[in-house]
Design an enzyme around this catalytic site. Structure first.
Site, PDB file in Angstrom:
ATOM      1  N   LYS A 197      34.490 -60.037  -3.789  1.00 30.83           N
ATOM      2  CA  LYS A 197      34.911 -58.627  -3.748  1.00 30.83           C
ATOM      3  C   LYS A 197      36.432 -58.585  -3.745  1.00 30.83           C
ATOM      4  O   LYS A 197      37.077 -59.391  -3.061  1.00 30.83           O
ATOM      5  CB  LYS A 197      34.332 -57.966  -2.488  1.00 30.83           C
ATOM      6  CG  LYS A 197      34.593 -56.470  -2.366  1.00 30.83           C
ATOM      7  CD  LYS A 197      33.939 -55.905  -1.099  1.00 30.83           C
ATOM      8  CE  LYS A 197      34.118 -54.399  -0.989  1.00 30.83           C
ATOM      9  NZ  LYS A 197      33.469 -53.844   0.227  1.00 30.83           N
ATOM     10  N   SER A 249      30.289 -49.909  -0.512  1.00 31.33           N
ATOM     11  CA  SER A 249      31.438 -50.079  -1.376  1.00 31.33           C
ATOM     12  C   SER A 249      31.432 -51.376  -2.183  1.00 31.33           C
ATOM     13  O   SER A 249      32.140 -51.471  -3.185  1.00 31.33           O
ATOM     14  CB  SER A 249      32.713 -50.029  -0.540  1.00 31.33           C
ATOM     15  OG  SER A 249      32.790 -51.141   0.330  1.00 31.33           O
ATOM     16  N   SER A 303      28.299 -51.358   3.611  1.00 33.52           N
ATOM     17  CA  SER A 303      28.829 -51.685   2.284  1.00 33.52           C
ATOM     18  C   SER A 303      28.307 -52.984   1.672  1.00 33.52           C
ATOM     19  O   SER A 303      28.565 -53.249   0.495  1.00 33.52           O
ATOM     20  CB  SER A 303      30.357 -51.734   2.328  1.00 33.52           C
ATOM     21  OG  SER A 303      30.872 -50.429   2.330  1.00 33.52           O
TER      22      SER A 303
END
Lengths: 485, 95
Positions: free
Chosen positions: A78, A153, A177
């Protein structure tokens, strides 16, 4: 099956016995990326050159017997974890050109385990969002239905695993997330106990809630990743000096006699009927395999979202004060003095959701409102944690749906922040209490969208999550499907 | 109304954030919605409840006071939009 479709443990086997090479595995992943990335948009930045040379090194290590547990395994990161010398944007314009001078601890650990980094995965700006639509670099699409969101997210990390654009990935979870996108993309996602995995080099959103964890194609892979990620880090003052077990040993152990807590507050009206039915089927599978369901109550559940939307923005407003156009990232070209430079830089650099949360957070912490908001929320947070302590006296594990609905349409909730926030309603309590939570695929809707269920355990009991998830995965016999892209 | 548009403007100023007229109106509307929702916490009596700041109680993460490797000036300044010598350069602060 193509190499990029395999799991870590399947590839480990093939790499060990020389059936394939790390270079071939990496090539297979990049071929897949070439074929589908334009439609899915899992990545902000690809690291092909670095990946190919890391794969060559892995092959040398495999041949000379120096291989690590992840040698030759393509992993996506990420874009919230710092990578030395590689742009790290956090999905934001304000960091579009930021090149970290150091690696996050998890990046270092993965690299020394032999992982091959594929690229930096897309995400909601500063991890603020539940759909990956707030990324400055454009949304990621759900591989199962390109008109829908992948969750967020960590939507890019989840989509990359689901679309076989990597073998496993790293995400971060502040209010769901990791688990929410894992559920919506049909992969396994684990948020470890607060303090289990070092946050050093993780760009901070809400420091008392943030935690790093893995996305994988199955439960055994999750255990393999946790073996690499977990552990105390002297560079991170909230990481905990607790013993780290070999998580792989929990895979395949039975759950005979375990008490499975079913919290009534998580099975409420408003849950999509297909989600509810799939989770009920999953409960039946676990009961058939020795689990014993008990009704429990987490009475403060209905207050979790309100607590979260004070604490997270408050901490964020403080953490994001560092983006001022002085030390790194964007600086406006229009300012005449320092104050104007700060204000215009932040106006140009942040997107709407980030601005909204900075304003809420600053308001909640401002003079005269602190007691009414932040202090009140911190008190209710204590009550929520206490709910879990009481619940775990009656059960070994808690089982809930991960999300109230399957993936929603792109654009469906962007104009209504509160509706968007509600998609995290079952995942937020975990972060507030600091306990670990894991989302595991438990079927599909009639329209072919993945459904996830969530297991929760006490602090530092990730092993239990892996144990029950592996029992479920083995016995549920969920149909193995792949998204058609 | 929990929060007025002039309060939103003031709070944005505290956060060193310039917002447009349009954003100000939109945020005022949305923040009222959110604050109204958050108001449900007042249903709970929390008198005497110790506020919780961290999930896992870790106190005083001390280490030995020893000099270790650090990043150094050059690398620290490498990302700066405007660096000069050993300094971050900023627009003038006062006239």
């Amino acid at each position: 099956m193509e190499l990029n479709q395999l799991t870590i443990h399947e590839l480990q086997e093939k790499l060990k016995n020389g059936e394939t090479s790390a270079v071939k595995v990496a090539e297979s992943v990049f071929n897949r990326i070439n074929a589908v990335e334009e439609r899915v948009h899992s990545y902000i930045r690809l690291m092909k050159e670095e990946a190919m040379s890391a794969a060559e090194q892995s092959d040398k290590d495999l041949q000379s017997g120096k291989a690590g547990p992840l040698s030759g395994i393509p992993v996506a990161l990420k874009d919230i974890v710092c990578t030395k010398g590689i742009t790290t944007t956090c999905g934001s314009h304000i960091l579009h050109n930021f090149i970290p001078p150091y690696d996050a601890t998890v990046v270092e650990k993965l690299a020394s385990a032999g992982a091959v980094f594929v690229g930096k995965a897309n995400m909601d700006e500063f991890a603020m969002g539940s759909s990956t639509e707030t990324s400055y670099f454009g949304p990621t699409r759900n591989p199962w239905d390109l008109t829908r969101i992948p969750g967020g997210s960590s939507g890019g990390s989840a989509a990359a695993v689901a679309a076989d654009e990597c073998i496993a990935s790293i995400g971060s979870d502040t209010g769901g997330s990791i688990r929410q996108p894992a559920a919506l993309c049909g992969v396994v996602g684990l948020k470890p106990t607060y303090g289990r995995v070092s946050r050093f080099g993780l760009i901070a959103f809400a420091s008392s809630l943030d935690q790093i964890g893995p996305f994988t194609k199955d439960v055994e892979d999750c255990a393999i990743m946790m073996n690499v990620l977990a552990g105390y880090d002297p560079l991170e003052s909230t990481s905990v000096k607790a013993e780290v077990p070999d998580y792989r040993q929990y895979v395949g152990r039975d759950v005979q006699g375990w008490k499975i807590g079913i919290p009534k507050e998580y099975f409420i009206e408003g849950i999509d009927p297909e989600v509810s039915a799939a989770v009920k089927d999953a409960i039946a599978v676990i009961e058939k395999n020795g689990g014993q369901c008990v009704d429990i109550s987490l009475p403060h559940t209905e207050y979790c979202l309100a607590v979260y939307y004070i604490i997270a923005p408050a901490e964020a407003s403080s953490n994001l004060a560092r983006y001022d156009g002085v030390k790194y990232g964007l600086r406006t070209s229009e300012a005449r003095d320092l104050l104007e430079m700060y204000k215009k830089t932040r106006r140009e650099g942040f997107g709407a959701e980030v601005k909204r949360r900075i304003v809420i957070g600053t308001y909640a912490l401002s003079s005269g409102y602190y007691d009414a908001y932040y202090k009140k929320a911190s008190q209710v947070r204590a009550l929520i944690k206490h709910d879990f302590e009481e619940a775990f006296k009656k059960c070994d594990i808690i089982l809930t749906p991960t999300t109230p609905t399957p993936a929603f349409k792109i654009g469906e909730k962007t104009d209504n922040p509160l509706q968007m926030y509600l998609s995290d309603i079952f995942t937020i309590s975990t972060n507030l209490a600091g306990i670990p939570g894991m989302s595991v695929p438990c079927g599909f809707t009639a329209a072919g969208l993945p459904i996830g269920m969530q297991f929760l355990a006490g602090h530092f009991e990730e092993g239990k999550l892996i144990q029950i998830a592996s029992v479920y995965e083995k016995n549920a016999q969920i149909e193995k499907r792949r998204p058609r892209l | 109304m929990k929060i007025s548009s002039s309060e939103v403007e003031y709070v944005a100023h505290l956060a060193r954030l310039e917002i447009s007229e349009q954003e100000k109106e939109k945020f005022t509307f949305q923040l009222n919605d959110i604050l109204l929702y958050i108001g449900k916490l007042n249903e709970l009596n929390t008198q005497g409840v110790e506020p919780m700041s961290h999930a896992i109680a870790v106190t005083n993460a001390f280490r030995e006071d020893r000099v270790a490797d650090s990043i150094g000036t050059e690398k620290s300044l490498a990302n700066a939009p405007d660096a000069r010598g050993e300094f971050f350069r900023v627009p003038k602060v006062i006239d």
